[in-house]
Design a protein around this motif. Sequence first.
Motif, short mmCIF file in Angstrom:
data_model
loop_
_atom_site.label_atom_id
_atom_site.label_comp_id
_atom_site.label_asym_id
_atom_site.label_seq_id
_atom_site.Cartn_x
_atom_site.Cartn_y
_atom_site.Cartn_z
N ILE A 214 0.83 -1.21 0.00
CA ILE A 214 0.00 0.00 0.00
C ILE A 214 0.86 1.26 0.00
O ILE A 214 0.63 2.19 -0.78
N PHE A 215 1.85 1.31 0.88
CA PHE A 215 2.70 2.49 0.97
C PHE A 215 3.49 2.73 -0.32
O PHE A 215 3.65 3.87 -0.75
N ARG A 216 3.98 1.66 -0.93
CA ARG A 216 4.74 1.83 -2.16
C ARG A 216 3.84 2.22 -3.33
O ARG A 216 4.23 3.02 -4.19
N PRO A 220 3.03 7.30 1.23
CA PRO A 220 3.22 7.13 2.67
C PRO A 220 2.04 7.57 3.53
O PRO A 220 1.97 7.21 4.70
N ASP A 221 1.10 8.33 2.97
CA ASP A 221 -0.06 8.78 3.75
C ASP A 221 -1.30 7.94 3.50
O ASP A 221 -2.40 8.28 3.96
N ALA A 222 -1.15 6.82 2.81
CA ALA A 222 -2.31 6.04 2.37
C ALA A 222 -3.15 5.52 3.54
O ALA A 222 -4.39 5.57 3.50
N LEU A 223 -2.51 5.02 4.59
CA LEU A 223 -3.28 4.49 5.71
C LEU A 223 -3.75 5.59 6.66
O LEU A 223 -4.73 5.42 7.38
N GLN A 224 -3.08 6.73 6.65
CA GLN A 224 -3.58 7.88 7.40
C GLN A 224 -4.90 8.35 6.79
O GLN A 224 -5.82 8.76 7.51
N ASP A 235 -11.72 0.30 -0.97
CA ASP A 235 -11.50 0.96 -2.26
C ASP A 235 -10.63 0.06 -3.13
O ASP A 235 -9.72 -0.62 -2.61
N PRO A 236 -10.87 0.03 -4.42
CA PRO A 236 -10.17 -0.91 -5.30
C PRO A 236 -8.65 -0.87 -5.20
O PRO A 236 -7.99 -1.92 -5.23
N GLU A 237 -8.07 0.32 -5.04
CA GLU A 237 -6.62 0.41 -5.00
C GLU A 237 -6.05 -0.20 -3.71
O GLU A 237 -4.89 -0.65 -3.68
N TYR A 238 -6.84 -0.22 -2.63
CA TYR A 238 -6.40 -0.86 -1.39
C TYR A 238 -6.58 -2.37 -1.47
O TYR A 238 -5.72 -3.13 -1.02
N SER A 417 -11.36 -14.10 0.32
CA SER A 417 -10.92 -13.29 -0.81
C SER A 417 -10.32 -11.97 -0.32
O SER A 417 -10.63 -11.52 0.80
N PRO A 418 -9.48 -11.33 -1.12
CA PRO A 418 -8.94 -10.02 -0.74
C PRO A 418 -10.05 -9.00 -0.45
O PRO A 418 -9.94 -8.22 0.50
N GLN A 419 -11.10 -9.01 -1.25
CA GLN A 419 -12.20 -8.08 -1.03
C GLN A 419 -12.86 -8.33 0.32
O GLN A 419 -13.13 -7.39 1.09
N ASP A 420 -13.10 -9.60 0.64
CA ASP A 420 -13.75 -9.93 1.91
C ASP A 420 -12.83 -9.62 3.09
O ASP A 420 -13.29 -9.17 4.15
#
Length: 430
Positions: A214-216, A220-224, A235-238, A417-420
């Motif tokens: 996620i960070f890459r 670096p602020d993605a989880l904030q 969200d799809p990108e996560y 699944s990743p979504q679940d």
Amino acid sequence: MSTAFTRSRRTAALIATGAAGLLALTACAGGGGAASGSSFSFLVNQENTTIPEVLKTLSTDQCKAENDAQALQVETVPQTQLDQKLQLLAGQNALPTQYAAGNAPALTKELAKGGQVLDLEKTLTDLGVIDQIEPAAISTIEQLYGGFNVLPYQYNIEGIWYNKKLLADNGIDVPSTWSELTADAAKLEGAGVQPFSASGEQGWPITRLISGYIFRDLGPDALQKVADGQAKLTDPEYVAAAQAVADLGTAGYFGQGVGSIDYDTAFNTFLTGKSAFFYMGSWALANFADDAANQIGSENIGFMPFPNVQGGAGDSSQTPANVGLPMALSAKAYNDNTGSWLTCIAKNYGAQSLSEANTISGFKVNGDVEADELTTLVQDRIASTKESVLWFEALFNAKATETSQKNAAQLVTGAISPQDFMSLVQADLG
């Protein structure tokens, strides 16, 4: 200030939460914990023996003059009673000069809002020693606590340790991108070598891979952004990050029975040469320095940052990190003598903790300290890091953290699944 290491003696960066109980470090140690201008009072959880012992050494040597002016006085409290004790003392405006931060950053943030926590950025700047704190450590503290308000007496970075011989034997260069890493994993798997070792039983070694991606990929602020409600894990990108890690499991790169692999077994798999890559923090140096456990030899261990994701907003210079055992100082108890103590600690703690306790801190190391090559490698990485990132659950509540780690193994075994997976964690975040 110079930083120099002699590469000769095996050392280990160790999270020191040793035997319960701690003898008083001065004749007057103990008491009610009230702040006192005549003493450098220090309230610490009794399981933590390393930091008080290093401070005791400083009080009789490098910081003797400071200790003569304001004597080190230690009081201990069980970890389970720490938060209650801090809240009680804060309500009485009687926090000690220095104290172990609460069990979660939220308490320190609350105390800071009430004017009980010393602003270390301003204080250390005024004292002229803020340059003695590694920028990476300050970055980590600010992300966790909302400001520079705890001292980094211990500092751990995370990344991927690798077996140099296994990579060389299979004609593999150290990967710098996710696509290179997965291609290398496929090559290793094809040669009969398990690519990754991880504890599915604990879960967090797998979720660390998700946050790394996620960070890459998102920055670096993605989880904030998730914590602030500006984005969701669904969200799809996560979800794509969870999918990337799930794909490793689908390909069999974690070996058989990853869901039942515990922490020690994961270490053993790597240290006996049965896996090529191992995501872990720098506290692993203690295991690497154990000659009985480390059958591949420290000379065959390398360290790489989490690889870049092509086209991603983050990069491998942003290092996952945590501050281990943070300590805050009382704004109300602070005086000139405390400032002198802080100055001495800033200049001397890094070298003393490394030489005496084999512990890496967020303070710069001044002078010559004996250290092995892996310890030096970690210290150099810390010194070169200007920005750090956290870990997957760092900003989660307790319920979401449990859900994340409990379901991580199911993600890489295909049971969920990743979504679940992301939906379950997001639901507990609220």
